[in-house]
Design an enzyme around this catalytic site. Sequence first.
Site, PDB file in Angstrom:
ATOM      1  N   LEU A  26       0.809  -1.225   0.000  1.00 33.26           N
ATOM      2  CA  LEU A  26       0.000   0.000   0.000  1.00 33.26           C
ATOM      3  C   LEU A  26       0.837   1.268   0.000  1.00 33.26           C
ATOM      4  CD1 LEU A  26      -2.882  -0.995   2.462  1.00 33.26           C
ATOM      5  CD2 LEU A  26      -2.969  -0.841  -0.033  1.00 33.26           C
ATOM      6  N   CYS A  45       2.992  -1.318   8.734  1.00 36.19           N
ATOM      7  CA  CYS A  45       1.556  -1.137   8.495  1.00 36.19           C
ATOM      8  C   CYS A  45       0.781  -2.456   8.479  1.00 36.19           C
ATOM      9  CB  CYS A  45       1.331  -0.384   7.192  1.00 36.19           C
ATOM     10  SG  CYS A  45       2.091   1.241   7.179  1.00 36.19           S
ATOM     11  N   HIS A  46       1.258  -3.428   7.710  1.00 35.55           N
ATOM     12  CA  HIS A  46       0.550  -4.699   7.571  1.00 35.55           C
ATOM     13  C   HIS A  46       1.453  -5.912   7.717  1.00 35.55           C
ATOM     14  CE1 HIS A  46      -2.121  -1.730   5.629  1.00 35.55           C
ATOM     15  NE2 HIS A  46      -3.028  -2.403   6.322  1.00 35.55           N
ATOM     16  N   GLY A  47       2.707  -5.698   8.120  1.00 34.76           N
ATOM     17  CA  GLY A  47       3.585  -6.806   8.461  1.00 34.76           C
ATOM     18  C   GLY A  47       4.348  -7.462   7.327  1.00 34.76           C
TER      19      GLY A  47
END
Length: 189
Positions: free
Chosen positions: A117, A145-147
């Site tokens: 992202l 953010c999301h790993g």
Amino acid sequence: MLVATGAAGGVVGLCTAGALVSTFQPSERAKAAGAPVEVDIAALNPGEMVTVEWRGKPVWVLKRTPEMVASLKKTDGKVADAESKRNPDEFTPEYARNEWRSRKPEILVAVGICTHLGCSPSSKFQPGPQPSLPDDWEGGFLCPCHGSTFDMAGRVFKNKPAPDNLQVPRYMYLTDTKLVIGKDEKGEA
């Protein structure tokens, strides 16, 4: 009088035409946004990374230690695209489609933007267990953010949100210690 008026009108016309044509030229800001960037890495020690801006993006230049380079063999089977075959033209120039994803094993040049992202991963060079990282961590990058995790070559680990490896921009060496990011020998950006 008619000659003087005609001459004055011609001068004004040339000035106006010159001003109009100059508006079609890209601004200095626009030129700078896509212009290649030179980076001197002479003072960069093994294990150190410098970030430069190219096209409004952070580009990392990491001088890997021998241990960092050796860790790539250990992560080959754990990354999703070990040979950078997915989206090669977009993410990895031909000369960086190798285990190191670089021209020289000890120097990594990569855009520091997660392919999930667009977040900016942080460096997690220290191997070993750490929060949000596996116990067998060899060092690399973590997108908080999301790993998504990336190894020391910017290759994304399997089963992570990021769909691709970190982008390697086109670059070339001017000397052993000076790089140009955003251009290679073919003149491609």
